[in-house]
Design a protein around this motif. Sequence first.
Motif, PDB file in Angstrom:
ATOM      1  N   VAL A 183       0.859  -1.185   0.000  1.00 46.53           N
ATOM      2  CA  VAL A 183       0.000   0.000   0.000  1.00 46.53           C
ATOM      3  C   VAL A 183       0.895   1.234   0.000  1.00 46.53           C
ATOM      4  CG1 VAL A 183      -1.945  -1.127   1.136  1.00 46.53           C
ATOM      5  CG2 VAL A 183      -0.211  -0.011   2.533  1.00 46.53           C
ATOM      6  N   ALA A 184       0.457   2.293  -0.691  1.00 47.60           N
ATOM      7  CA  ALA A 184       1.285   3.484  -0.849  1.00 47.60           C
ATOM      8  C   ALA A 184       0.399   4.706  -1.031  1.00 47.60           C
ATOM      9  CB  ALA A 184       2.210   3.328  -2.056  1.00 47.60           C
ATOM     10  N   GLY A 185       1.024   5.878  -0.912  1.00 40.04           N
ATOM     11  CA  GLY A 185       0.328   7.113  -1.196  1.00 40.04           C
ATOM     12  C   GLY A 185       0.177   7.327  -2.693  1.00 40.04           C
ATOM     13  N   PRO A 186      -0.557   8.380  -3.090  1.00 41.56           N
ATOM     14  CA  PRO A 186      -0.839   8.567  -4.516  1.00 41.56           C
ATOM     15  C   PRO A 186       0.295   9.202  -5.316  1.00 41.56           C
ATOM     16  CG  PRO A 186      -1.918  10.279  -3.228  1.00 41.56           C
ATOM     17  CD  PRO A 186      -1.304   9.333  -2.240  1.00 41.56           C
ATOM     18  N   ASP A 187       1.254   9.858  -4.635  1.00 42.56           N
ATOM     19  CA  ASP A 187       2.255  10.655  -5.355  1.00 42.56           C
ATOM     20  C   ASP A 187       3.673  10.227  -5.022  1.00 42.56           C
ATOM     21  OD1 ASP A 187       0.223  12.344  -6.438  1.00 42.56           O
ATOM     22  OD2 ASP A 187       0.165  13.435  -4.534  1.00 42.56           O
ATOM     23  N   VAL A 188       4.534  10.246  -6.048  1.00 45.85           N
ATOM     24  CA  VAL A 188       5.961  10.008  -5.865  1.00 45.85           C
ATOM     25  C   VAL A 188       6.684  11.354  -5.906  1.00 45.85           C
ATOM     26  CG1 VAL A 188       8.037   8.921  -6.803  1.00 45.85           C
ATOM     27  CG2 VAL A 188       5.832   7.738  -6.948  1.00 45.85           C
ATOM     28  N   LEU A 189       7.484  11.623  -4.866  1.00 47.83           N
ATOM     29  CA  LEU A 189       8.274  12.850  -4.805  1.00 47.83           C
ATOM     30  C   LEU A 189       9.657  12.518  -4.272  1.00 47.83           C
ATOM     31  CD1 LEU A 189       5.699  15.349  -3.231  1.00 47.83           C
ATOM     32  CD2 LEU A 189       6.644  15.494  -5.536  1.00 47.83           C
ATOM     33  N   PRO A 190      10.697  13.191  -4.776  1.00 51.69           N
ATOM     34  CA  PRO A 190      12.034  13.000  -4.195  1.00 51.69           C
ATOM     35  C   PRO A 190      12.029  13.463  -2.737  1.00 51.69           C
ATOM     36  CG  PRO A 190      12.151  14.145  -6.309  1.00 51.69           C
ATOM     37  CD  PRO A 190      10.715  14.137  -5.905  1.00 51.69           C
ATOM     38  N   LEU A 191      12.822  12.815  -1.903  1.00 49.46           N
ATOM     39  CA  LEU A 191      12.843  13.165  -0.480  1.00 49.46           C
ATOM     40  C   LEU A 191      13.271  14.610  -0.263  1.00 49.46           C
ATOM     41  CD1 LEU A 191      12.602  12.494   2.479  1.00 49.46           C
ATOM     42  CD2 LEU A 191      14.832  11.355   2.375  1.00 49.46           C
ATOM     43  N   ASP A 192      14.212  15.112  -1.064  1.00 48.74           N
ATOM     44  CA  ASP A 192      14.618  16.509  -0.879  1.00 48.74           C
ATOM     45  C   ASP A 192      13.462  17.463  -1.175  1.00 48.74           C
ATOM     46  OD1 ASP A 192      14.745  15.880  -3.596  1.00 48.74           O
ATOM     47  OD2 ASP A 192      16.523  17.108  -3.983  1.00 48.74           O
ATOM     48  N   GLU A 193      12.642  17.133  -2.172  1.00 50.74           N
ATOM     49  CA  GLU A 193      11.486  17.970  -2.483  1.00 50.74           C
ATOM     50  C   GLU A 193      10.433  17.861  -1.384  1.00 50.74           C
ATOM     51  OE1 GLU A 193       9.107  20.717  -4.418  1.00 50.74           O
ATOM     52  OE2 GLU A 193      11.241  20.247  -4.598  1.00 50.74           O
ATOM     53  N   SER A 221      18.380   2.807  -4.016  1.00 47.30           N
ATOM     54  CA  SER A 221      18.639   3.230  -5.386  1.00 47.30           C
ATOM     55  C   SER A 221      17.371   3.184  -6.227  1.00 47.30           C
ATOM     56  CB  SER A 221      19.705   2.335  -6.021  1.00 47.30           C
ATOM     57  OG  SER A 221      19.270   0.986  -6.040  1.00 47.30           O
ATOM     58  N   GLY A 222      17.310   4.071  -7.213  1.00 48.91           N
ATOM     59  CA  GLY A 222      16.172   4.079  -8.134  1.00 48.91           C
ATOM     60  C   GLY A 222      14.852   4.226  -7.404  1.00 48.91           C
ATOM     61  N   ASN A 223      13.876   3.420  -7.803  1.00 49.90           N
ATOM     62  CA  ASN A 223      12.538   3.484  -7.221  1.00 49.90           C
ATOM     63  C   ASN A 223      12.292   2.365  -6.211  1.00 49.90           C
ATOM     64  OD1 ASN A 223      11.619   5.764  -8.749  1.00 49.90           O
ATOM     65  ND2 ASN A 223      11.475   4.420 -10.530  1.00 49.90           N
ATOM     66  N   ALA A 224      13.330   2.004  -5.463  1.00 51.48           N
ATOM     67  CA  ALA A 224      13.237   0.874  -4.542  1.00 51.48           C
ATOM     68  C   ALA A 224      12.146   1.050  -3.497  1.00 51.48           C
ATOM     69  CB  ALA A 224      14.586   0.655  -3.850  1.00 51.48           C
ATOM     70  N   LEU A 225      11.844   2.295  -3.127  1.00 49.75           N
ATOM     71  CA  LEU A 225      10.900   2.539  -2.031  1.00 49.75           C
ATOM     72  C   LEU A 225       9.541   3.034  -2.515  1.00 49.75           C
ATOM     73  CD1 LEU A 225      13.346   4.187   0.532  1.00 49.75           C
ATOM     74  CD2 LEU A 225      12.693   1.787   0.302  1.00 49.75           C
ATOM     75  N   THR A 226       9.262   2.880  -3.802  1.00 46.95           N
ATOM     76  CA  THR A 226       7.979   3.322  -4.347  1.00 46.95           C
ATOM     77  C   THR A 226       7.147   2.131  -4.804  1.00 46.95           C
ATOM     78  OG1 THR A 226       8.904   3.630  -6.567  1.00 46.95           O
ATOM     79  CG2 THR A 226       8.970   5.520  -5.069  1.00 46.95           C
ATOM     80  N   ALA A 227       5.918   2.428  -5.165  1.00 45.97           N
ATOM     81  CA  ALA A 227       4.960   1.379  -5.503  1.00 45.97           C
ATOM     82  C   ALA A 227       5.331   0.660  -6.792  1.00 45.97           C
ATOM     83  CB  ALA A 227       3.571   1.986  -5.641  1.00 45.97           C
ATOM     84  N   THR A 228       4.966  -0.601  -6.848  1.00 47.61           N
ATOM     85  CA  THR A 228       5.099  -1.394  -8.063  1.00 47.61           C
ATOM     86  C   THR A 228       3.698  -1.767  -8.554  1.00 47.61           C
ATOM     87  OG1 THR A 228       5.275  -3.412  -6.745  1.00 47.61           O
ATOM     88  CG2 THR A 228       7.326  -2.317  -7.354  1.00 47.61           C
ATOM     89  N   ASP A 229       3.626  -2.447  -9.675  1.00 46.68           N
ATOM     90  CA  ASP A 229       2.325  -2.862 -10.204  1.00 46.68           C
ATOM     91  C   ASP A 229       1.568  -3.697  -9.170  1.00 46.68           C
ATOM     92  OD1 ASP A 229       2.912  -1.617 -12.564  1.00 46.68           O
ATOM     93  OD2 ASP A 229       3.474  -3.446 -13.639  1.00 46.68           O
ATOM     94  N   GLY A 230       0.278  -3.414  -9.036  1.00 45.75           N
ATOM     95  CA  GLY A 230      -0.552  -4.150  -8.094  1.00 45.75           C
ATOM     96  C   GLY A 230      -0.653  -3.519  -6.722  1.00 45.75           C
ATOM     97  N   THR A 231       0.089  -2.444  -6.495  1.00 49.50           N
ATOM     98  CA  THR A 231       0.034  -1.763  -5.204  1.00 49.50           C
ATOM     99  C   THR A 231      -1.319  -1.067  -5.027  1.00 49.50           C
ATOM    100  OG1 THR A 231       2.420  -1.404  -5.142  1.00 49.50           O
ATOM    101  CG2 THR A 231       1.078   0.065  -3.799  1.00 49.50           C
ATOM    102  N   HIS A 232      -1.869  -1.140  -3.824  1.00 48.45           N
ATOM    103  CA  HIS A 232      -3.103  -0.439  -3.497  1.00 48.45           C
ATOM    104  C   HIS A 232      -2.750   0.996  -3.103  1.00 48.45           C
ATOM    105  CE1 HIS A 232      -5.833  -4.079  -3.061  1.00 48.45           C
ATOM    106  NE2 HIS A 232      -4.638  -4.591  -3.297  1.00 48.45           N
ATOM    107  N   LEU A 233      -3.300   1.972  -3.837  1.00 45.85           N
ATOM    108  CA  LEU A 233      -2.963   3.372  -3.608  1.00 45.85           C
ATOM    109  C   LEU A 233      -4.014   4.058  -2.749  1.00 45.85           C
ATOM    110  CD1 LEU A 233      -1.650   4.462  -7.117  1.00 45.85           C
ATOM    111  CD2 LEU A 233      -0.359   3.554  -5.177  1.00 45.85           C
ATOM    112  N   ALA A 234      -3.546   4.755  -1.713  1.00 46.26           N
ATOM    113  CA  ALA A 234      -4.436   5.553  -0.874  1.00 46.26           C
ATOM    114  C   ALA A 234      -4.772   6.861  -1.582  1.00 46.26           C
ATOM    115  CB  ALA A 234      -3.773   5.828   0.471  1.00 46.26           C
ATOM    116  N   LEU A 235      -5.774   7.565  -1.071  1.00 46.69           N
ATOM    117  CA  LEU A 235      -6.238   8.788  -1.719  1.00 46.69           C
ATOM    118  C   LEU A 235      -5.598  10.052  -1.158  1.00 46.69           C
ATOM    119  CD1 LEU A 235     -10.062   8.003  -2.022  1.00 46.69           C
ATOM    120  CD2 LEU A 235      -8.295   7.793  -3.781  1.00 46.69           C
ATOM    121  N   THR A 236      -5.170  10.030   0.101  1.00 44.81           N
ATOM    122  CA  THR A 236      -4.679  11.250   0.746  1.00 44.81           C
ATOM    123  C   THR A 236      -3.306  11.626   0.206  1.00 44.81           C
ATOM    124  OG1 THR A 236      -5.813  10.537   2.768  1.00 44.81           O
ATOM    125  CG2 THR A 236      -4.262  12.376   2.954  1.00 44.81           C
ATOM    126  N   ASP A 237      -3.183  12.842  -0.337  1.00 44.65           N
ATOM    127  CA  ASP A 237      -1.884  13.298  -0.825  1.00 44.65           C
ATOM    128  C   ASP A 237      -1.212  14.170   0.223  1.00 44.65           C
ATOM    129  OD1 ASP A 237      -2.031  16.388  -1.753  1.00 44.65           O
ATOM    130  OD2 ASP A 237      -3.972  15.413  -2.063  1.00 44.65           O
TER     131      ASP A 237
END
Length: 251
Positions: A183-193, A221-237
Amino acid sequence: MKFAVIGGTGRIGSKIVEALTAAGHEAAPHARSTGVDLLTGEGLAAALEGVDTVIDATQSPTADDASADFFRAATGNLLAAAGKAAVRHAVLLSVVGVDRVPDLGYYRAKVFQEELFATGPVPYSIVRATQFFEYLEEIMSWTTEGATVRLPATPLQPMAAADAARAVADVAAGTPLHGIRDVAGPDVLPLDELGRVTLAARGDGRPVVTDDTAGPFAAASGNALTATDGTHLALTDYRSWLADRFRSGAA
């Protein structure tokens, strides 16, 4: 249904209890403060008596390689007690990407804990969640030097703890997955941002310097900590969550 939430007095555990109670279930929080000690096994038998599902939302007291020893003892005691109590479902809260960042000792320990659940005596489900919004300021504090915040540009996909809690509650109330749900949030952002967005919402003028060697998340490295296919996405940004938090005076 009757649930025991181990670590149920903590930030995420208490929200899991709230989500289960709101859905009409009986959910009891357990922790050392309530007389349940995973390392000694004290209080576990009583906590699991008559329970349908046990949820492990505990955290290791350390984030280094010693956390594996904690999970070996604590998880072993929990699953053994759950097996004796004929608990029908054991649910573990874990972290998205733990198997993709081998350089982090805590993540290696979480993979080990997942393996204990998968090979244990109780039908299981593992819910992996991304980093919680509520922890981002703490993450920033790890690499703050005076008036400067240093953060890597590691992509994260954070989520609200309440959304993660509801996801855990939903899985816990169902049949065992015998596997993993991300499960993950709806948006991908760099940690510095994410750091800049957070400071701006607080009216904090400190600069965020992009430093891809800063802090533990630099090991991902890369997108290791972000959602992959099949992940359930939450709505709260995150930006909406921040706005609500500061509007309510919670920060």
